[in-house]
Design a protein around this motif. Structure first.
Motif, PDB file in Angstrom:
ATOM      1  N   GLY A 161     104.856  48.742 -34.792  1.00  0.00           N
ATOM      2  CA  GLY A 161     104.970  48.174 -36.022  1.00  0.00           C
ATOM      3  C   GLY A 161     104.424  46.459 -36.376  1.00  0.00           C
ATOM      4  O   GLY A 161     103.358  46.453 -35.920  1.00  0.00           O
ATOM      5  N   ASP A 162     105.187  45.679 -36.667  1.00  0.00           N
ATOM      6  CA  ASP A 162     104.799  44.128 -37.249  1.00  0.00           C
ATOM      7  C   ASP A 162     104.700  43.491 -36.077  1.00  0.00           C
ATOM      8  O   ASP A 162     103.994  42.316 -35.960  1.00  0.00           O
ATOM      9  N   ALA A 163     104.951  43.926 -34.594  1.00  0.00           N
ATOM     10  CA  ALA A 163     104.264  43.357 -33.631  1.00  0.00           C
ATOM     11  C   ALA A 163     102.995  43.203 -33.430  1.00  0.00           C
ATOM     12  O   ALA A 163     102.548  42.356 -32.809  1.00  0.00           O
ATOM     13  N   ILE A 164     102.274  44.210 -33.840  1.00  0.00           N
ATOM     14  CA  ILE A 164     101.032  44.236 -33.883  1.00  0.00           C
ATOM     15  C   ILE A 164     100.299  43.431 -35.079  1.00  0.00           C
ATOM     16  O   ILE A 164     100.613  43.903 -36.299  1.00  0.00           O
ATOM     17  N   GLU A 165      99.507  42.395 -34.792  1.00  0.00           N
ATOM     18  CA  GLU A 165      98.963  41.676 -36.068  1.00  0.00           C
ATOM     19  C   GLU A 165      97.614  42.258 -36.315  1.00  0.00           C
ATOM     20  O   GLU A 165      97.506  42.157 -37.686  1.00  0.00           O
ATOM     21  N   LYS A 166      96.858  42.861 -35.453  1.00  0.00           N
ATOM     22  CA  LYS A 166      95.676  43.210 -35.934  1.00  0.00           C
ATOM     23  C   LYS A 166      95.168  44.372 -34.872  1.00  0.00           C
ATOM     24  O   LYS A 166      95.618  44.443 -33.452  1.00  0.00           O
ATOM     25  N   LEU A 167      94.461  45.505 -35.475  1.00  0.00           N
ATOM     26  CA  LEU A 167      94.217  46.768 -34.593  1.00  0.00           C
ATOM     27  C   LEU A 167      92.653  47.270 -35.141  1.00  0.00           C
ATOM     28  O   LEU A 167      92.631  47.335 -36.212  1.00  0.00           O
ATOM     29  N   ASP A 168      91.831  47.275 -34.121  1.00  0.00           N
ATOM     30  CA  ASP A 168      90.498  47.721 -34.526  1.00  0.00           C
ATOM     31  C   ASP A 168      89.811  48.542 -33.474  1.00  0.00           C
ATOM     32  O   ASP A 168      90.082  48.104 -32.346  1.00  0.00           O
ATOM     33  N   THR A 169      88.955  49.438 -33.873  1.00  0.00           N
ATOM     34  CA  THR A 169      88.025  50.055 -32.814  1.00  0.00           C
ATOM     35  C   THR A 169      86.682  49.340 -32.528  1.00  0.00           C
ATOM     36  O   THR A 169      85.818  49.122 -33.550  1.00  0.00           O
ATOM     37  N   GLY A 170      86.627  48.592 -31.388  1.00  0.00           N
ATOM     38  CA  GLY A 170      85.259  47.806 -31.104  1.00  0.00           C
ATOM     39  C   GLY A 170      84.288  48.753 -30.834  1.00  0.00           C
ATOM     40  O   GLY A 170      83.023  48.159 -31.064  1.00  0.00           O
ATOM     41  N   GLY A 171      83.991  49.911 -30.537  1.00  0.00           N
ATOM     42  CA  GLY A 171      82.840  50.859 -30.531  1.00  0.00           C
ATOM     43  C   GLY A 171      83.164  52.079 -29.659  1.00  0.00           C
ATOM     44  O   GLY A 171      84.278  52.266 -29.245  1.00  0.00           O
ATOM     45  N   LEU A 172      82.205  53.182 -29.809  1.00  0.00           N
ATOM     46  CA  LEU A 172      82.359  54.410 -28.970  1.00  0.00           C
ATOM     47  C   LEU A 172      81.086  54.894 -28.351  1.00  0.00           C
ATOM     48  O   LEU A 172      80.062  54.617 -29.042  1.00  0.00           O
ATOM     49  N   SER A 173      81.120  55.407 -27.272  1.00  0.00           N
ATOM     50  CA  SER A 173      80.012  55.973 -26.730  1.00  0.00           C
ATOM     51  C   SER A 173      80.329  57.041 -25.955  1.00  0.00           C
ATOM     52  O   SER A 173      81.124  57.304 -25.356  1.00  0.00           O
ATOM     53  N   ILE A 174      79.198  57.778 -25.903  1.00  0.00           N
ATOM     54  CA  ILE A 174      79.193  59.177 -24.982  1.00  0.00           C
ATOM     55  C   ILE A 174      77.843  59.285 -24.391  1.00  0.00           C
ATOM     56  O   ILE A 174      76.699  59.248 -24.859  1.00  0.00           O
ATOM     57  N   THR A 175      78.075  59.009 -22.932  1.00  0.00           N
ATOM     58  CA  THR A 175      76.852  58.996 -22.008  1.00  0.00           C
ATOM     59  C   THR A 175      76.614  60.237 -21.016  1.00  0.00           C
ATOM     60  O   THR A 175      77.662  60.423 -20.398  1.00  0.00           O
ATOM     61  N   PRO A 176      75.591  60.634 -20.926  1.00  0.00           N
ATOM     62  CA  PRO A 176      75.600  61.608 -19.757  1.00  0.00           C
ATOM     63  C   PRO A 176      75.313  61.031 -18.510  1.00  0.00           C
ATOM     64  O   PRO A 176      74.872  60.052 -18.400  1.00  0.00           O
ATOM     65  N   ARG A 177      76.226  61.853 -17.326  1.00  0.00           N
ATOM     66  CA  ARG A 177      76.045  61.357 -16.217  1.00  0.00           C
ATOM     67  C   ARG A 177      75.042  62.341 -15.383  1.00  0.00           C
ATOM     68  O   ARG A 177      75.087  63.366 -15.271  1.00  0.00           O
TER      69      ARG A 177
END
Length: 222
Positions: A57-73
């Protein structure tokens, strides 16, 4: 242009304060032979991490997704060198925690999630923190007091301000700043919640400096 004597001084302030926020970086991963399966597992684990974070809840001041990747190994060596052996997916989640009472518990619970890596906390102050304003005021006050002291030593007094130049504000932390990196490595027999990690907030050091010039009455040098 005035012929009045000028006194030039530098005022400084150094404040040691407790942090206001803690930043965490969370990496959620998946690795599967099939691209679609890797994406599905990544979506599931990402949602589990977000649900856990939002439960505070309010204990979290900010939340966002910084990025996503899908990589073949790729395979290395052998007859199948260069073939795709798996797909690795990663999501970066960034959050700011304002309530330090839940921080240790949150860090360990996130680190206990499958294929989830947690780094932090990075202790800090808010951009609009009153601490920065207080440091600037104290630096300006110190410049006035220093100039007044010089004037009194010469038998004169300050009569006006010619210039006040801000050298800027800086912030750093004490060397003992703690940082924890966690990656879940659970076996099938693991049960229950992990114990919270005891995290000690790192003192924030805020520095402010100004340069000022004042006019003064003629000194009594006789």
């Amino acid at each position: 242009m005035t012929d009045a004597p000028l006194i030039g001084v530098r005022g400084e302030a150094v404040l040691e304060v407790e942090p206001e926020i803690a930043r965490l970086s969370v990496h959620v991963q998946s690795q599967e032979r099939d691209r679609r399966t890797a994406l599905e597992r990544l979506a599931e684990r990402n949602q589990a991490a977000l649900d856990l974070i939002r439960s505070y809840g309010d204990a979290i001041e900010k939340l966002d997704t910084g990025g996503l990747s899908i990589t073949p190994r790729l395979r290395y060596g052998g007859r199948k060198e260069g073939e795709i052996r798996a797909y690795q997916g990663t999501v970066w989640i960034r959050l700011v925690v304002a309530d330090f009472a839940v921080l240790g518990e949150l860090v360990t619970r996130l680190g206990d999630l499958e294929r989830t890596f947690v780094h932090g906390p990075d202790w800090g102050l808010r951009r609009d923190s009153e601490v920065y304003k207080r440091a600037a005021r104290e630096a300006a006050n110190e410049a006035v007091e220093r100039a007044r002291s010089y004037a009194e030593a010469l038998g004169s007094r300050l009569t006006g301000l010619v210039e006040l130049a801000d050298e800027g504000l800086t912030r750093d932390t004490r060397p003992h700043t703690e940082s924890v990196s966690l990656m879940a490595a659970r076996g099938a027999a693991d049960t229950g919640e992990p114990p919270p990690i005891d995290l000690e907030p790192a003192t924030q050091i805020v520095r402010a400096a100004v340069e000022a010039r004042f006019t003064a009455t003629a000194p009594e040098l006789g």
